[in-house]
Design a protein around this motif. Structure first.
Motif, PDB file in Angstrom:
ATOM      1  N   TRP A   4      -9.772  -6.799   0.433  1.00 54.81           N
ATOM      2  CA  TRP A   4     -10.369  -5.943  -0.609  1.00 54.81           C
ATOM      3  C   TRP A   4      -9.476  -4.747  -0.911  1.00 54.81           C
ATOM      4  O   TRP A   4      -9.324  -4.335  -2.048  1.00 54.81           O
ATOM      5  CB  TRP A   4     -11.755  -5.466  -0.171  1.00 54.81           C
ATOM      6  CG  TRP A   4     -11.737  -4.624   1.075  1.00 54.81           C
ATOM      7  CD1 TRP A   4     -11.804  -5.059   2.359  1.00 54.81           C
ATOM      8  CD2 TRP A   4     -11.603  -3.194   1.149  1.00 54.81           C
ATOM      9  NE1 TRP A   4     -11.722  -4.012   3.243  1.00 54.81           N
ATOM     10  CE2 TRP A   4     -11.605  -2.847   2.521  1.00 54.81           C
ATOM     11  CE3 TRP A   4     -11.479  -2.174   0.206  1.00 54.81           C
ATOM     12  CZ2 TRP A   4     -11.484  -1.532   2.962  1.00 54.81           C
ATOM     13  CZ3 TRP A   4     -11.366  -0.855   0.643  1.00 54.81           C
ATOM     14  CH2 TRP A   4     -11.379  -0.547   2.009  1.00 54.81           C
ATOM     15  N   TRP A   5      -8.859  -4.220   0.127  1.00 59.71           N
ATOM     16  CA  TRP A   5      -8.016  -3.030  -0.031  1.00 59.71           C
ATOM     17  C   TRP A   5      -6.731  -3.359  -0.798  1.00 59.71           C
ATOM     18  O   TRP A   5      -6.230  -2.551  -1.570  1.00 59.71           O
ATOM     19  CB  TRP A   5      -7.701  -2.443   1.345  1.00 59.71           C
ATOM     20  CG  TRP A   5      -7.240  -3.485   2.339  1.00 59.71           C
ATOM     21  CD1 TRP A   5      -8.043  -4.271   3.125  1.00 59.71           C
ATOM     22  CD2 TRP A   5      -5.901  -3.883   2.618  1.00 59.71           C
ATOM     23  NE1 TRP A   5      -7.271  -5.122   3.886  1.00 59.71           N
ATOM     24  CE2 TRP A   5      -5.962  -4.906   3.594  1.00 59.71           C
ATOM     25  CE3 TRP A   5      -4.660  -3.459   2.155  1.00 59.71           C
ATOM     26  CZ2 TRP A   5      -4.809  -5.536   4.102  1.00 59.71           C
ATOM     27  CZ3 TRP A   5      -3.516  -4.069   2.653  1.00 59.71           C
ATOM     28  CH2 TRP A   5      -3.599  -5.099   3.619  1.00 59.71           C
ATOM     29  N   ALA A  64       4.125   1.517  -0.707  1.00 57.11           N
ATOM     30  CA  ALA A  64       5.012   1.621  -1.874  1.00 57.11           C
ATOM     31  C   ALA A  64       4.273   2.178  -3.082  1.00 57.11           C
ATOM     32  O   ALA A  64       4.858   2.900  -3.895  1.00 57.11           O
ATOM     33  CB  ALA A  64       5.610   0.255  -2.202  1.00 57.11           C
ATOM     34  N   MET A  65       2.974   1.845  -3.196  1.00 54.55           N
ATOM     35  CA  MET A  65       2.209   2.315  -4.347  1.00 54.55           C
ATOM     36  C   MET A  65       1.749   3.757  -4.171  1.00 54.55           C
ATOM     37  O   MET A  65       0.862   4.242  -4.877  1.00 54.55           O
ATOM     38  CB  MET A  65       1.023   1.383  -4.600  1.00 54.55           C
ATOM     39  CG  MET A  65       1.451  -0.029  -4.997  1.00 54.55           C
ATOM     40  SD  MET A  65       2.502  -0.096  -6.479  1.00 54.55           S
ATOM     41  CE  MET A  65       1.232   0.019  -7.743  1.00 54.55           C
ATOM     42  N   ALA A  66       2.358   4.446  -3.210  1.00 58.30           N
ATOM     43  CA  ALA A  66       2.071   5.868  -3.011  1.00 58.30           C
ATOM     44  C   ALA A  66       3.364   6.647  -2.801  1.00 58.30           C
ATOM     45  O   ALA A  66       3.564   7.708  -3.381  1.00 58.30           O
ATOM     46  CB  ALA A  66       1.167   6.058  -1.793  1.00 58.30           C
ATOM     47  N   LYS A  79      -6.572  -2.134  -8.974  1.00 58.41           N
ATOM     48  CA  LYS A  79      -7.645  -1.496  -9.729  1.00 58.41           C
ATOM     49  C   LYS A  79      -7.306  -0.053 -10.051  1.00 58.41           C
ATOM     50  O   LYS A  79      -7.733   0.486 -11.064  1.00 58.41           O
ATOM     51  CB  LYS A  79      -8.935  -1.503  -8.893  1.00 58.41           C
ATOM     52  CG  LYS A  79      -9.851  -2.664  -9.143  1.00 58.41           C
ATOM     53  CD  LYS A  79     -11.197  -2.374  -8.473  1.00 58.41           C
ATOM     54  CE  LYS A  79     -12.093  -3.577  -8.519  1.00 58.41           C
ATOM     55  NZ  LYS A  79     -13.246  -3.409  -7.626  1.00 58.41           N
ATOM     56  N   PHE A  80      -6.592   0.582  -9.141  1.00 55.85           N
ATOM     57  CA  PHE A  80      -6.362   2.019  -9.254  1.00 55.85           C
ATOM     58  C   PHE A  80      -4.871   2.301  -9.399  1.00 55.85           C
ATOM     59  O   PHE A  80      -4.132   2.274  -8.426  1.00 55.85           O
ATOM     60  CB  PHE A  80      -6.908   2.733  -8.019  1.00 55.85           C
ATOM     61  CG  PHE A  80      -8.379   2.496  -7.788  1.00 55.85           C
ATOM     62  CD1 PHE A  80      -9.307   2.787  -8.785  1.00 55.85           C
ATOM     63  CD2 PHE A  80      -8.840   1.985  -6.587  1.00 55.85           C
ATOM     64  CE1 PHE A  80     -10.666   2.578  -8.578  1.00 55.85           C
ATOM     65  CE2 PHE A  80     -10.192   1.778  -6.365  1.00 55.85           C
ATOM     66  CZ  PHE A  80     -11.117   2.062  -7.364  1.00 55.85           C
ATOM     67  N   GLY A  81      -4.440   2.545 -10.621  1.00 56.62           N
ATOM     68  CA  GLY A  81      -3.053   2.938 -10.844  1.00 56.62           C
ATOM     69  C   GLY A  81      -2.057   1.851 -10.516  1.00 56.62           C
ATOM     70  O   GLY A  81      -1.027   2.105  -9.887  1.00 56.62           O
ATOM     71  N   THR A  82      -2.331   0.632 -10.954  1.00 55.84           N
ATOM     72  CA  THR A  82      -1.397  -0.463 -10.681  1.00 55.84           C
ATOM     73  C   THR A  82      -0.095  -0.268 -11.458  1.00 55.84           C
ATOM     74  O   THR A  82      -0.034   0.510 -12.426  1.00 55.84           O
ATOM     75  CB  THR A  82      -2.036  -1.826 -11.030  1.00 55.84           C
ATOM     76  OG1 THR A  82      -1.217  -2.874 -10.504  1.00 55.84           O
ATOM     77  CG2 THR A  82      -2.153  -2.007 -12.537  1.00 55.84           C
ATOM     78  N   ALA A  83       0.938  -0.964 -11.016  1.00 51.74           N
ATOM     79  CA  ALA A  83       2.252  -0.889 -11.675  1.00 51.74           C
ATOM     80  C   ALA A  83       3.070  -2.082 -11.209  1.00 51.74           C
ATOM     81  O   ALA A  83       2.786  -2.662 -10.154  1.00 51.74           O
ATOM     82  CB  ALA A  83       2.961   0.410 -11.301  1.00 51.74           C
ATOM     83  N   GLU A  92      -7.614  -3.685  -4.426  1.00 53.32           N
ATOM     84  CA  GLU A  92      -7.883  -2.376  -5.054  1.00 53.32           C
ATOM     85  C   GLU A  92      -6.608  -1.678  -5.530  1.00 53.32           C
ATOM     86  O   GLU A  92      -6.658  -0.821  -6.410  1.00 53.32           O
ATOM     87  CB  GLU A  92      -8.657  -1.470  -4.087  1.00 53.32           C
ATOM     88  CG  GLU A  92     -10.133  -1.801  -4.039  1.00 53.32           C
ATOM     89  CD  GLU A  92     -10.987  -0.636  -3.549  1.00 53.32           C
ATOM     90  OE1 GLU A  92     -10.441   0.382  -3.091  1.00 53.32           O
ATOM     91  OE2 GLU A  92     -12.221  -0.755  -3.628  1.00 53.32           O
ATOM     92  N   LEU A  93      -5.462  -2.049  -4.941  1.00 52.23           N
ATOM     93  CA  LEU A  93      -4.210  -1.466  -5.442  1.00 52.23           C
ATOM     94  C   LEU A  93      -4.021  -1.786  -6.918  1.00 52.23           C
ATOM     95  O   LEU A  93      -3.354  -1.065  -7.643  1.00 52.23           O
ATOM     96  CB  LEU A  93      -3.008  -2.011  -4.657  1.00 52.23           C
ATOM     97  CG  LEU A  93      -2.888  -1.654  -3.179  1.00 52.23           C
ATOM     98  CD1 LEU A  93      -1.637  -2.288  -2.600  1.00 52.23           C
ATOM     99  CD2 LEU A  93      -2.864  -0.145  -2.985  1.00 52.23           C
ATOM    100  N   VAL A 120       0.842  -1.203   0.000  1.00 50.31           N
ATOM    101  CA  VAL A 120       0.000   0.000   0.000  1.00 50.31           C
ATOM    102  C   VAL A 120       0.874   1.249   0.000  1.00 50.31           C
ATOM    103  O   VAL A 120       0.677   2.175  -0.793  1.00 50.31           O
ATOM    104  CB  VAL A 120      -0.925   0.016   1.237  1.00 50.31           C
ATOM    105  CG1 VAL A 120      -1.498   1.406   1.475  1.00 50.31           C
ATOM    106  CG2 VAL A 120      -2.045  -1.003   1.082  1.00 50.31           C
TER     107      VAL A 120
END
Lengths: 464, 464
Positions: A416-417, A217-219, A423-427, A420-421, A215
């Motif tokens: 679920w959270w 790292a994806m921010a 679903k939204f701006g994955t990489a 969702e990583l 979570v």
């Protein structure tokens, strides 16, 4: 006069000839009718400062409470030593006993206690040479971890200890609860009614901070965790603890090769840091416990890690005619420590990174390779201990991840959270876990994991 | 081409004129029929890099997936910016969408969400300016803690999370167990038979690492802990968490004055570190949340802390005719936040250290003063939040400590090892505790403690 610690006394030549004050614990006292030699240690270093007390100034009676384990304050002049074994010593002017240690009852009166016995007095074992060395090195490695990542722009993230999910599936979990232990509230169907528990649901102690680390790292881009993790497995071995510390870096945009580069740079950095900053403690441990310790540390620093696929490794092991393995090797099964050590110590003679493991023996979140059979996992294998790091590139495709979630029966409502990583701006992103006590075993040469953590937790033991 | 992070792009003048690759998440896209401006953030800094995409190269259709929250990779030349608000920008040559973010469902599509709403999407809130700033500062403060102590020769000690003692008495505890939740084994008298639990006894999550920290300090000299601690109190406030991190230094031979010196130096170091290393994030938080934030940080760095006895403070508060306190002040009662803030913000206009509290409102291990009524406790009081540090000189006399243990009903069999520190080589020693999230509230200016930890744990909430 303010106190000078022993490390500084032993290494600061500008102090020679000056009056100093040292405070610490008596390791030994010996002497004759003319003079007493008192070895004092204050924990700042494994080395003692020798205090020389002339009998004229200090008649035997005046030093009778200066026994092994007593805490004393000594004032005197720091001088170059006449004797062997030390460069400087203190000519005592004043010796004050701050706290006595009864000769009959102090458990560390004599030397040469077994490590097993010392575990039973974990409140006193930090005063021994061995545990002083281990604990100083534990700090050095802790600081090195933070420095490595901070210097490279990583952010430390504190992932939660109490968790409502058991998704990682890494092992048995401890339940965390405030419900009445004898008469818990129950639902209509007779189950425990966790909705009345503190967090309104069943909660456990975490087995890994990775999912929450992803979570972050994806921010934030690149992060690491460094915190306690738990396993409620009834493993009474020298390799398992119920409570241990883990370091888990996670980097957005890193693919498997970047992940291997990071792991190799990280481990070599830590071992180099130990060699450069813990020379005295390492020399002691090398001399007392493991004559190959320093050699093994240099082996890791001086060799580029060999990178091999799991499939190739299995072939190598199958063709290792001279090796007598306890467990057979077949594609699809997990490798045992004996196999890992064979690859490192016999075949390649280098640290090894194994990649692309069969998907069925790895976690649900690892990225599937195009072959449909293997995942982008990596294990770093070290001499003496086998696996020291496990990691992977993570599955960034929502569809592929959901397929794995369903195949492996992961509870979607708990993660679920995490889903969702994707679903939204994955990489693409990758990370790994280093068990801190595994590292400590490696850098100290100690044989039992209970001896590289201050207060070990294992089945039937949570003393101190 | 290897990726360059946004922080480096914005600060490395030598990169201007070069081709660069950046990867990150789209914060905004705006433009006209000739050009699109895409603001990209990768977490390395609060600032975005502006990507300029000419319509000739990038017709509108080609950028339709470049929406807020999408993850993109952009290649192009870094040039000095013509527009306001940024010094450099990227003239895009190639824009690749790594992961989309559906405009209809991505929760951070629009700006200006409430902090309450963001708590419900703790897996996405690190992508906002606010939580990016808070989490980068949390890392900076974490590293500053380790650097402060490492530079001064302290050793970090990992004290246990699972504990068999409840001796500190700091609050309600969480039970840790693997017993059958519905039918636990029972003794002959009908109690839960904890001898069959994982650790062979009733265990809880620690409320403090201090007692074990003292063990380490009485061997290594000066140590600090930095780990999670727990309170099972049903406190649904903006100041309480069920799981939070604590820093607890402990120093052999330190007396109360040394302890105050250490606390003051430590706090001023941390705040100075924040001012020097988190300027952009602090400016954002100052502008958006708390216009007095930077002033308060400078107030702490620029003022020597006032040292006052509890008794004198009570007199001051009693004579504070203009102040309208909700709670009355009497010698012997604990001070409330309103009293602490009055002393700091109105009376002294400095941070304050209160010492020598009545023994009856402090813990059993604090050193008794000669008056027989007060103990060598210290609380450090800060503007805005009141108490930020609590500590004391510890009772080093076995006899005096045993008297307190008996008076206060502490279970001797749980703390035998702690008591033995006073039997074998005892010495004066002191320490304190800093609640890390209290520090984070202070340095970020955030109003709710749930917003300064990545995944807060509080009653009825253990999501993520």
């Amino acid at each position: 006069m303010s106190r000078t610690n022993v490390k500084k006394l032993l290494t600061s030549t500008e102090l020679v000839g000056q009056d100093v004050l040292v405070k610490g614990w008596v390791r030994t006292k010996r002497g004759n009718k003319f003079v007493s030699f008192i070895a004092v240690n204050d924990g700042s270093t494994i080395n003692n400062i020798q205090v020389v007390a002339d009998a004229e100034k200090f008649p035997e009676e005046s030093l009778k409470e200066v026994t092994t384990g007593a805490c004393i304050a000594v004032t005197g002049k720091l001088v170059e030593s006449q004797g062997k074994g030390q460069t400087v010593e203190i000519q005592a002017e004043k010796v004050e006993v701050l706290g006595t240690a009864d000769v009959e009852t102090y458990p560390l009166q004599k030397k040469g206690h077994s490590l097993e016995f010392l575990r039973e007095i974990a409140h006193l074992r930090p005063r021994t040479n061995t545990f002083g060395a281990v604990l100083r090195m534990r700090h050095a490695m802790t600081f090195a971890v933070h420095k490595f990542f901070n210097d490279r722009g990583f952010f430390n993230v504190h992932t939660p200890i109490i968790t409502g999910s058991d998704a990682e599936g890494a092992g048995q979990m401890f339940r965390v609860t405030t419900l009445d232990p004898i008469n818990p509230p129950k639902t209509e169907t007779g189950e425990v009614d966790y909705s009345q528990d503190f967090f309104g649901k069943n909660t456990n102690l975490t087995v890994s901070g990775q999912l929450e680390g992803e979570v972050a790292a994806m921010a934030l881009g690149q992060i690491y965790t460094f915190g306690p993790t738990f396993r409620a497995e009834n493993s009474n071995t020298s390799r398992h603890l119920a409570e241990f510390w883990m370091i888990e870096p996670e980097v957005a945009f890193n693919e498997l090769t970047d992940n291997m580069d990071l792991a190799e740079e990280f481990l070599q950095y830590l071992v180099t840091y130990a060699l450069e900053n813990c020379a005295d403690d390492l020399q002691f441990l090398n001399d007392m416990y493991d004559k190959e310790l320093l050699n093994r540390l240099h082996f890791v620093v001086n060799n580029k890690f060999e990178r091999v696929t799991y499939t190739d490794a299995v072939e190598i092991l199958k063709n290792a005619k001279k090796a007598k393995f306890e467990y057979p090797v077949e594609w699809g099964t997990d490798l045992q420590s004996e196999h890992e050590r064979y690859l490192v110590e016999k075949h390649f003679n280098k640290p090894v990174i194994l990649i692309n493991y069969p998907k069925d023996i790895k976690a649900f979140y690892m990225k599937l390779n195009d072959d449909g059979k293997t995942v982008r996992a990596m294990d770093v294998l070290f001499p003496g201990i086998g696996e020291i790091i496990g990691g992977s590139e993570r599955e960034e495709s929502y569809e592929k991840l959901m397929t794995r979630v369903k195949e492996m029966g992961i509870h979607e409502e708990q993660v679920w959270w995490y889903l969702e990583l994707r679903k939204f701006g994955t990489a693409p992103h990758s990370g790994f876990g280093l068990g801190f006590e595994r590292l400590m075993l490696f850098v100290t040469g100690m044989g039992n994991i209970r001896d590289v953590i201050p207060f070990p937790r294992f089945p039937k033991s949570a003393e101190f």
